[in-house]
Design a protein around this motif. Structure first.
Motif, PDB file in Angstrom:
ATOM      1  N   PHE A 166     -13.775  -8.022  -0.548  1.00  0.00           N
ATOM      2  CA  PHE A 166     -12.875  -7.524   0.497  1.00  0.00           C
ATOM      3  C   PHE A 166     -13.350  -6.129   0.883  1.00  0.00           C
ATOM      4  N   LYS A 167     -13.292  -5.861   2.168  1.00  0.00           N
ATOM      5  CA  LYS A 167     -13.846  -4.596   2.641  1.00  0.00           C
ATOM      6  C   LYS A 167     -12.827  -3.469   2.620  1.00  0.00           C
ATOM      7  N   ALA A 168     -13.324  -2.265   2.698  1.00  0.00           N
ATOM      8  CA  ALA A 168     -12.496  -1.060   2.653  1.00  0.00           C
ATOM      9  C   ALA A 168     -11.414  -1.115   3.720  1.00  0.00           C
ATOM     10  N   GLY A 169     -10.216  -0.723   3.354  1.00  0.00           N
ATOM     11  CA  GLY A 169      -9.115  -0.624   4.303  1.00  0.00           C
ATOM     12  C   GLY A 169      -8.228  -1.849   4.362  1.00  0.00           C
ATOM     13  N   THR A 170      -8.697  -2.988   3.833  1.00  0.00           N
ATOM     14  CA  THR A 170      -7.845  -4.188   3.805  1.00  0.00           C
ATOM     15  C   THR A 170      -6.814  -4.040   2.687  1.00  0.00           C
ATOM     16  N   ASP A 171      -5.759  -4.855   2.752  1.00  0.00           N
ATOM     17  CA  ASP A 171      -4.781  -4.871   1.668  1.00  0.00           C
ATOM     18  C   ASP A 171      -5.130  -5.995   0.709  1.00  0.00           C
ATOM     19  N   LEU A 172      -5.175  -5.687  -0.588  1.00  0.00           N
ATOM     20  CA  LEU A 172      -5.656  -6.658  -1.574  1.00  0.00           C
ATOM     21  C   LEU A 172      -4.774  -7.906  -1.620  1.00  0.00           C
ATOM     22  N   VAL A 173      -3.462  -7.738  -1.594  1.00  0.00           N
ATOM     23  CA  VAL A 173      -2.548  -8.885  -1.672  1.00  0.00           C
ATOM     24  C   VAL A 173      -2.644  -9.729  -0.397  1.00  0.00           C
ATOM     25  N   GLN A 174      -2.605  -9.060   0.756  1.00  0.00           N
ATOM     26  CA  GLN A 174      -2.684  -9.790   2.028  1.00  0.00           C
ATOM     27  C   GLN A 174      -4.038 -10.487   2.201  1.00  0.00           C
ATOM     28  N   SER A 175      -5.113  -9.828   1.751  1.00  0.00           N
ATOM     29  CA  SER A 175      -6.440 -10.441   1.883  1.00  0.00           C
ATOM     30  C   SER A 175      -6.555 -11.674   1.006  1.00  0.00           C
ATOM     31  N   LEU A 201       1.363  -6.137  -8.557  1.00  0.00           N
ATOM     32  CA  LEU A 201       0.734  -5.526  -7.375  1.00  0.00           C
ATOM     33  C   LEU A 201       1.526  -5.862  -6.110  1.00  0.00           C
ATOM     34  N   LEU A 202       2.164  -4.852  -5.529  1.00  0.00           N
ATOM     35  CA  LEU A 202       2.899  -5.045  -4.276  1.00  0.00           C
ATOM     36  C   LEU A 202       1.999  -4.761  -3.078  1.00  0.00           C
ATOM     37  N   GLU A 203       1.272  -3.650  -3.133  1.00  0.00           N
ATOM     38  CA  GLU A 203       0.340  -3.279  -2.073  1.00  0.00           C
ATOM     39  C   GLU A 203      -0.867  -2.601  -2.690  1.00  0.00           C
ATOM     40  N   GLY A 204      -2.049  -2.825  -2.113  1.00  0.00           N
ATOM     41  CA  GLY A 204      -3.237  -2.148  -2.630  1.00  0.00           C
ATOM     42  C   GLY A 204      -4.245  -1.971  -1.513  1.00  0.00           C
ATOM     43  N   VAL A 205      -4.485  -0.729  -1.108  1.00  0.00           N
ATOM     44  CA  VAL A 205      -5.456  -0.454  -0.044  1.00  0.00           C
ATOM     45  C   VAL A 205      -6.844  -0.436  -0.665  1.00  0.00           C
ATOM     46  N   VAL A 206      -7.662  -1.408  -0.262  1.00  0.00           N
ATOM     47  CA  VAL A 206      -8.966  -1.617  -0.880  1.00  0.00           C
ATOM     48  C   VAL A 206      -9.954  -0.501  -0.515  1.00  0.00           C
ATOM     49  N   PHE A 207     -10.659   0.026  -1.521  1.00  0.00           N
ATOM     50  CA  PHE A 207     -11.878   0.808  -1.288  1.00  0.00           C
ATOM     51  C   PHE A 207     -13.056  -0.146  -1.422  1.00  0.00           C
ATOM     52  N   ALA A 208     -13.051  -0.928  -2.508  1.00  0.00           N
ATOM     53  CA  ALA A 208     -14.023  -2.008  -2.719  1.00  0.00           C
ATOM     54  C   ALA A 208     -13.347  -3.013  -3.651  1.00  0.00           C
ATOM     55  N   ALA A 209     -13.561  -4.319  -3.415  1.00  0.00           N
ATOM     56  CA  ALA A 209     -12.932  -5.321  -4.280  1.00  0.00           C
ATOM     57  C   ALA A 209     -13.808  -6.560  -4.366  1.00  0.00           C
ATOM     58  N   GLU A 210     -14.071  -6.990  -5.594  1.00  0.00           N
ATOM     59  CA  GLU A 210     -14.858  -8.194  -5.850  1.00  0.00           C
ATOM     60  C   GLU A 210     -13.967  -9.200  -6.554  1.00  0.00           C
ATOM     61  N   VAL A 211     -13.774 -10.350  -5.912  1.00  0.00           N
ATOM     62  CA  VAL A 211     -12.777 -11.323  -6.339  1.00  0.00           C
ATOM     63  C   VAL A 211     -13.448 -12.624  -6.754  1.00  0.00           C
ATOM     64  N   HIS A 212     -12.963 -13.229  -7.836  1.00  0.00           N
ATOM     65  CA  HIS A 212     -13.329 -14.599  -8.198  1.00  0.00           C
ATOM     66  C   HIS A 212     -12.071 -15.448  -8.147  1.00  0.00           C
ATOM     67  N   LEU A 213     -12.037 -16.385  -7.176  1.00  0.00           N
ATOM     68  CA  LEU A 213     -10.883 -17.271  -7.012  1.00  0.00           C
ATOM     69  C   LEU A 213     -11.301 -18.703  -7.300  1.00  0.00           C
ATOM     70  N   SER A 214     -10.675 -19.329  -8.299  1.00  0.00           N
ATOM     71  CA  SER A 214     -10.892 -20.759  -8.581  1.00  0.00           C
ATOM     72  C   SER A 214      -9.880 -21.568  -7.792  1.00  0.00           C
ATOM     73  N   GLN A 215     -10.386 -22.383  -6.895  1.00  0.00           N
ATOM     74  CA  GLN A 215      -9.510 -23.273  -6.127  1.00  0.00           C
ATOM     75  C   GLN A 215      -9.213 -24.491  -6.982  1.00  0.00           C
ATOM     76  N   ASP A 245     -21.290  -9.918   9.319  1.00  0.00           N
ATOM     77  CA  ASP A 245     -20.735  -9.176   8.197  1.00  0.00           C
ATOM     78  C   ASP A 245     -19.987  -7.925   8.630  1.00  0.00           C
ATOM     79  N   GLY A 246     -20.470  -7.274   9.677  1.00  0.00           N
ATOM     80  CA  GLY A 246     -19.905  -5.990  10.051  1.00  0.00           C
ATOM     81  C   GLY A 246     -18.470  -6.073  10.549  1.00  0.00           C
ATOM     82  N   HIS A 247     -18.033  -7.253  11.001  1.00  0.00           N
ATOM     83  CA  HIS A 247     -16.723  -7.338  11.637  1.00  0.00           C
ATOM     84  C   HIS A 247     -15.694  -8.088  10.815  1.00  0.00           C
ATOM     85  N   ASP A 248     -16.143  -8.870   9.868  1.00  0.00           N
ATOM     86  CA  ASP A 248     -15.217  -9.675   9.087  1.00  0.00           C
ATOM     87  C   ASP A 248     -14.717  -8.858   7.893  1.00  0.00           C
ATOM     88  N   PRO A 249     -13.400  -8.833   7.647  1.00  0.00           N
ATOM     89  CA  PRO A 249     -12.891  -8.054   6.517  1.00  0.00           C
ATOM     90  C   PRO A 249     -13.213  -8.686   5.168  1.00  0.00           C
TER      91      PRO A 249
END
Lengths: 149, 149, 149
Positions: free
Chosen positions: A23-32, A113-127, B3-7
């Motif tokens: 997830f890129k900088a400025g996104t919200d971790l929960v919403q993303s 976690l209610l809100e988290g403004v991302v600086f950098a985030a690396e996620v592993h999601l198992s569907q 990449d530049g535009h997708d969050p």
């Protein structure tokens, strides 16, 4: 299984896909996480994440008053740990995430976690593929929890 | 995906193998994870670990100066939480791990794991098969992050 | 692999089932995980959990005296992080779990989970299929650890 009497409420799944996501900088971790689930059609899942937040808001559920107390995080913190799950609430993917954050001296703040403004985030999601995993109102805790029918 | 535009920058994998591993006393947790990845041919992966460290060094990334501040851990600590991922950096498996450590009163220090001298460590590493997951220089954060082409 | 000389002791598995489970209020988190493993036939596994505890008891293993020190948790706490594994000890499924707990100000206590009275708990347990994963006495640490052969 009669839900009211069994101490355990369990659901069996197979894993279908493993998503590795940044997830890129400025996104919200929960919403993303919720948007990721929607865009990939994830109706049940489990995730971990690491990275850093610019700030955010944590929750602590008061087990007596049944209300969330909010903890403001107004400085940059590492995401030392983030884990949680995706399930359905009102038919839509719902994110339940807990985090441990750490500051420049390694000191921590943690909670729901209610809100988290991302600086950098690396996620592993198992569907996960399997039964419907849906949150319903639970009288005892006043939380939205999973129930078997 | 441009990449530049997708969050969100996402990669889809299948799980190929689940490795359960114990690292022995005196090894370095980060280096052992990298050696494990190399020896098993893991080019993308996700892991958790618990156990205890004799000591180590944590990092906090200063989001303004873009430099890591180091936090020395010079006493034995439990690994209360350790999670992270394996991806490629310069063609070689690279370990990104965050930890929460705890002392004899349960108090914590947490952050990015730079070094960790193992007392005992139990690791679960999911080997992922799919697209190339490679770190490239990111101007905005001055970190090595994943990008889609 | 000669266990005494290799710094790494590794076991390869495939995932068979992903269990998403809710433990109800009043159950013990460690015991419920063990009962879940027994009832589902899980002989090797890896889990994460989030939720909240009414109280509990954490452990810190003293690396010199080789004794557990106990840390009492006598107030309600969020389970900010819980991770660990299932393996066999004396032929029975054995739970090894570490947690980070957090209070109403976000402050944390963490360590080896000895006891945890559940308020609410959401667990993801990956059942692993493969070699026998069994704990045996390790002289160097005086802990029950995994050994090959």
């Amino acid at each position: 299984m009669k839900d009211g009497h069994d101490p355990i409420c369990s659901f069996e799944f197979g894993a279908s896909k493993e998503l590795i996501v940044r997830f890129k900088a400025g996104t919200d971790l929960v919403q993303s996480l919720a948007e990721l689930a929607r865009s990939k059609g994830v109706k049940a899942g489990s995730f971990t994440a690491i990275g850093a937040l610019k700030g955010g808001k944590l929750g602590y559920y008061d087990q007596r008053s049944h209300e969330y107390r909010e903890i403001e995080i107004d400085s940059p913190m590492e995401i030392a740990s983030c884990m949680g799950n995706i399930s359905l609430k009102g038919g839509e993917p719902f994110v339940h995430a807990h985090v441990v954050l750490s500051d420049e001296r390694g000191n921590t703040k943690a909670g729901h976690l209610l809100e988290g403004v991302v600086f950098a985030a690396e996620v592993h999601l198992s569907q996960l593929e399997g039964p419907k995993l849906e949150r319903k109102y639970d009288k005892a805790t006043e939380l939205m929890l999973w129930v078997t029918k």
